[in-house]
Design a protein around this motif. Structure first.
Motif, PDB file in Angstrom:
ATOM      1  N   SER A  21     -12.872   4.127   8.229  1.00 45.88           N
ATOM      2  CA  SER A  21     -13.186   5.468   8.688  1.00 45.88           C
ATOM      3  C   SER A  21     -13.997   6.182   7.614  1.00 45.88           C
ATOM      4  O   SER A  21     -13.962   5.783   6.444  1.00 45.88           O
ATOM      5  CB  SER A  21     -11.897   6.252   8.965  1.00 45.88           C
ATOM      6  OG  SER A  21     -11.255   6.562   7.740  1.00 45.88           O
ATOM      7  N   PRO A  22     -14.712   7.235   7.983  1.00 43.67           N
ATOM      8  CA  PRO A  22     -15.426   8.000   6.964  1.00 43.67           C
ATOM      9  C   PRO A  22     -14.502   8.512   5.862  1.00 43.67           C
ATOM     10  O   PRO A  22     -14.860   8.477   4.688  1.00 43.67           O
ATOM     11  CB  PRO A  22     -16.039   9.170   7.759  1.00 43.67           C
ATOM     12  CG  PRO A  22     -16.194   8.628   9.139  1.00 43.67           C
ATOM     13  CD  PRO A  22     -15.002   7.722   9.321  1.00 43.67           C
ATOM     14  N   GLN A  23     -13.305   8.917   6.221  1.00 44.05           N
ATOM     15  CA  GLN A  23     -12.339   9.398   5.216  1.00 44.05           C
ATOM     16  C   GLN A  23     -11.953   8.270   4.265  1.00 44.05           C
ATOM     17  O   GLN A  23     -11.823   8.479   3.072  1.00 44.05           O
ATOM     18  CB  GLN A  23     -11.100   9.958   5.886  1.00 44.05           C
ATOM     19  CG  GLN A  23     -10.087  10.500   4.899  1.00 44.05           C
ATOM     20  CD  GLN A  23      -8.852  11.060   5.571  1.00 44.05           C
ATOM     21  OE1 GLN A  23      -8.733  11.051   6.792  1.00 44.05           O
ATOM     22  NE2 GLN A  23      -7.922  11.541   4.781  1.00 44.05           N
ATOM     23  N   ALA A  24     -11.749   7.067   4.796  1.00 44.03           N
ATOM     24  CA  ALA A  24     -11.368   5.942   3.949  1.00 44.03           C
ATOM     25  C   ALA A  24     -12.481   5.553   2.988  1.00 44.03           C
ATOM     26  O   ALA A  24     -12.221   5.054   1.906  1.00 44.03           O
ATOM     27  CB  ALA A  24     -10.966   4.748   4.806  1.00 44.03           C
ATOM     28  N   LEU A  25     -13.715   5.793   3.384  1.00 50.21           N
ATOM     29  CA  LEU A  25     -14.848   5.470   2.534  1.00 50.21           C
ATOM     30  C   LEU A  25     -15.098   6.519   1.463  1.00 50.21           C
ATOM     31  O   LEU A  25     -15.750   6.245   0.469  1.00 50.21           O
ATOM     32  CB  LEU A  25     -16.130   5.315   3.375  1.00 50.21           C
ATOM     33  CG  LEU A  25     -16.171   4.090   4.275  1.00 50.21           C
ATOM     34  CD1 LEU A  25     -17.384   4.157   5.180  1.00 50.21           C
ATOM     35  CD2 LEU A  25     -16.174   2.804   3.463  1.00 50.21           C
ATOM     36  N   ALA A  26     -14.569   7.712   1.668  1.00 54.30           N
ATOM     37  CA  ALA A  26     -14.827   8.823   0.726  1.00 54.30           C
ATOM     38  C   ALA A  26     -14.099   8.657  -0.579  1.00 54.30           C
ATOM     39  O   ALA A  26     -13.142   8.055  -0.760  1.00 54.30           O
ATOM     40  CB  ALA A  26     -14.437  10.135   1.352  1.00 54.30           C
TER      41      ALA A  26
ATOM     42  N   PHE B 280      -5.002  -7.220   4.147  1.00 52.76           N
ATOM     43  CA  PHE B 280      -4.912  -5.766   4.206  1.00 52.76           C
ATOM     44  C   PHE B 280      -5.904  -5.240   5.238  1.00 52.76           C
ATOM     45  O   PHE B 280      -7.046  -5.690   5.287  1.00 52.76           O
ATOM     46  CB  PHE B 280      -5.263  -5.147   2.858  1.00 52.76           C
ATOM     47  CG  PHE B 280      -4.191  -5.219   1.806  1.00 52.76           C
ATOM     48  CD1 PHE B 280      -3.882  -4.100   1.050  1.00 52.76           C
ATOM     49  CD2 PHE B 280      -3.509  -6.388   1.540  1.00 52.76           C
ATOM     50  CE1 PHE B 280      -2.916  -4.140   0.062  1.00 52.76           C
ATOM     51  CE2 PHE B 280      -2.539  -6.453   0.554  1.00 52.76           C
ATOM     52  CZ  PHE B 280      -2.226  -5.314  -0.184  1.00 52.76           C
ATOM     53  N   ASN B 281      -5.460  -4.281   6.047  1.00 55.14           N
ATOM     54  CA  ASN B 281      -6.423  -3.633   6.933  1.00 55.14           C
ATOM     55  C   ASN B 281      -7.171  -2.564   6.139  1.00 55.14           C
ATOM     56  O   ASN B 281      -6.863  -2.308   4.967  1.00 55.14           O
ATOM     57  CB  ASN B 281      -5.752  -3.077   8.195  1.00 55.14           C
ATOM     58  CG  ASN B 281      -4.792  -1.929   7.927  1.00 55.14           C
ATOM     59  OD1 ASN B 281      -4.994  -1.105   7.039  1.00 55.14           O
ATOM     60  ND2 ASN B 281      -3.736  -1.844   8.726  1.00 55.14           N
ATOM     61  N   SER B 282      -8.151  -1.934   6.764  1.00 56.33           N
ATOM     62  CA  SER B 282      -8.994  -0.984   6.038  1.00 56.33           C
ATOM     63  C   SER B 282      -8.189   0.187   5.481  1.00 56.33           C
ATOM     64  O   SER B 282      -8.449   0.640   4.358  1.00 56.33           O
ATOM     65  CB  SER B 282     -10.123  -0.480   6.930  1.00 56.33           C
ATOM     66  OG  SER B 282      -9.603   0.154   8.092  1.00 56.33           O
ATOM     67  N   GLN B 283      -7.222   0.679   6.213  1.00 56.97           N
ATOM     68  CA  GLN B 283      -6.412   1.796   5.739  1.00 56.97           C
ATOM     69  C   GLN B 283      -5.569   1.394   4.535  1.00 56.97           C
ATOM     70  O   GLN B 283      -5.425   2.150   3.581  1.00 56.97           O
ATOM     71  CB  GLN B 283      -5.505   2.322   6.852  1.00 56.97           C
ATOM     72  CG  GLN B 283      -4.774   3.598   6.485  1.00 56.97           C
ATOM     73  CD  GLN B 283      -5.723   4.760   6.275  1.00 56.97           C
ATOM     74  OE1 GLN B 283      -6.530   5.061   7.136  1.00 56.97           O
ATOM     75  NE2 GLN B 283      -5.641   5.402   5.125  1.00 56.97           N
TER      76      GLN B 283
ATOM     77  N   ALA C  25       0.824  -1.209   0.000  1.00 61.33           N
ATOM     78  CA  ALA C  25       0.000   0.000   0.000  1.00 61.33           C
ATOM     79  C   ALA C  25       0.858   1.258   0.000  1.00 61.33           C
ATOM     80  O   ALA C  25       0.574   2.216  -0.729  1.00 61.33           O
ATOM     81  CB  ALA C  25      -0.945  -0.008   1.202  1.00 61.33           C
ATOM     82  N   ASN C  26       1.909   1.275   0.801  1.00 59.61           N
ATOM     83  CA  ASN C  26       2.779   2.449   0.872  1.00 59.61           C
ATOM     84  C   ASN C  26       3.491   2.711  -0.448  1.00 59.61           C
ATOM     85  O   ASN C  26       3.714   3.863  -0.815  1.00 59.61           O
ATOM     86  CB  ASN C  26       3.813   2.292   1.984  1.00 59.61           C
ATOM     87  CG  ASN C  26       3.227   2.434   3.364  1.00 59.61           C
ATOM     88  OD1 ASN C  26       2.078   2.800   3.534  1.00 59.61           O
ATOM     89  ND2 ASN C  26       4.022   2.114   4.358  1.00 59.61           N
ATOM     90  N   THR C  27       3.850   1.662  -1.156  1.00 60.24           N
ATOM     91  CA  THR C  27       4.554   1.828  -2.427  1.00 60.24           C
ATOM     92  C   THR C  27       3.675   2.529  -3.449  1.00 60.24           C
ATOM     93  O   THR C  27       4.081   3.537  -4.037  1.00 60.24           O
ATOM     94  CB  THR C  27       5.033   0.462  -2.964  1.00 60.24           C
ATOM     95  OG1 THR C  27       5.930  -0.120  -2.005  1.00 60.24           O
ATOM     96  CG2 THR C  27       5.749   0.619  -4.294  1.00 60.24           C
ATOM     97  N   VAL C  28       2.469   2.031  -3.660  1.00 57.78           N
ATOM     98  CA  VAL C  28       1.605   2.684  -4.655  1.00 57.78           C
ATOM     99  C   VAL C  28       1.129   4.043  -4.160  1.00 57.78           C
ATOM    100  O   VAL C  28       0.949   4.970  -4.955  1.00 57.78           O
ATOM    101  CB  VAL C  28       0.419   1.792  -5.093  1.00 57.78           C
ATOM    102  CG1 VAL C  28       0.908   0.635  -5.938  1.00 57.78           C
ATOM    103  CG2 VAL C  28      -0.407   1.310  -3.928  1.00 57.78           C
TER     104      VAL C  28
ATOM    105  N   THR D  66      -4.521   1.825  -1.147  1.00 60.41           N
ATOM    106  CA  THR D  66      -4.233   1.148  -2.408  1.00 60.41           C
ATOM    107  C   THR D  66      -5.238   1.556  -3.481  1.00 60.41           C
ATOM    108  O   THR D  66      -4.856   1.917  -4.596  1.00 60.41           O
ATOM    109  CB  THR D  66      -4.225  -0.378  -2.210  1.00 60.41           C
ATOM    110  OG1 THR D  66      -3.227  -0.715  -1.232  1.00 60.41           O
ATOM    111  CG2 THR D  66      -3.920  -1.107  -3.503  1.00 60.41           C
ATOM    112  N   VAL D  67      -6.507   1.528  -3.151  1.00 63.41           N
ATOM    113  CA  VAL D  67      -7.541   1.913  -4.112  1.00 63.41           C
ATOM    114  C   VAL D  67      -7.381   3.388  -4.484  1.00 63.41           C
ATOM    115  O   VAL D  67      -7.488   3.752  -5.662  1.00 63.41           O
ATOM    116  CB  VAL D  67      -8.947   1.621  -3.544  1.00 63.41           C
ATOM    117  CG1 VAL D  67     -10.033   2.234  -4.409  1.00 63.41           C
ATOM    118  CG2 VAL D  67      -9.155   0.121  -3.400  1.00 63.41           C
TER     119      VAL D  67
END
Length: 96
Positions: free
Chosen positions: A91-96, A53-56, A22-25, A61-62
Motif C-alpha cells: 500500500s502507499p502507506q506501507a511504502l512511506a 512475510f506479506n507486504s504488511q 512482525a507483531n512482536t517488534v 518489521t522494517v
C-alpha cells in the motif's frame, strides 16, 4: 515491563510465524522500547523466512527496526531482495 518480558519470546521466536514476528517488534517499537537482544534475534529468525512475510508484515518489521533505531544490514538487504519484486503488493502507506 518490556525489559522483564523480553526473555519470554526469545527461545520461542523460531516457532513464530511471520505475523507473530512482525507483531512482536511492532509492539516494542510502538511503545518506544528498544531491546537489542530481541531485535537481533528477530533479524536472525526472519532472514531465512522473509519470503513468507506479506507486504504488511515486511512494512511493520522494517518500521519497527527503524523506529527504535536498530540497525540490521543483513535484514534490510534481504528485505530489499524480497520486497522489490513485490512492490505492487504494498500500500502507499506501507511504502512511506
Amino acid at each position: 515491563l518490556f525489559d522483564k518480558i523480553t526473555n519470554i519470546p526469545l527461545p520461542r521466536l523460531h516457532k513464530f510465524n511471520s505475523q507473530e514476528i512482525a507483531n512482536t517488534v511492532w509492539a516494542y517499537a510502538t511503545v518506544g522500547h528498544s531491546s537489542p537482544q530481541l531485535f537481533d534475534k528477530v533479524a536472525e529468525v526472519a532472514l531465512p523466512c522473509l519470503h513468507k512475510f506479506n507486504s504488511q508484515e515486511i512494512a511493520n518489521t522494517v518500521w519497527a527496526f527503524a523506529t527504535v533505531g536498530h540497525s540490521s544490514p543483513q535484514l534490510f538487504d534481504r528485505v530489499a531482495d524480497v520486497a522489490l519484486p513485490r512492490l505492487d503488493e504494498f500500500s502507499p502507506q506501507a511504502l512511506a
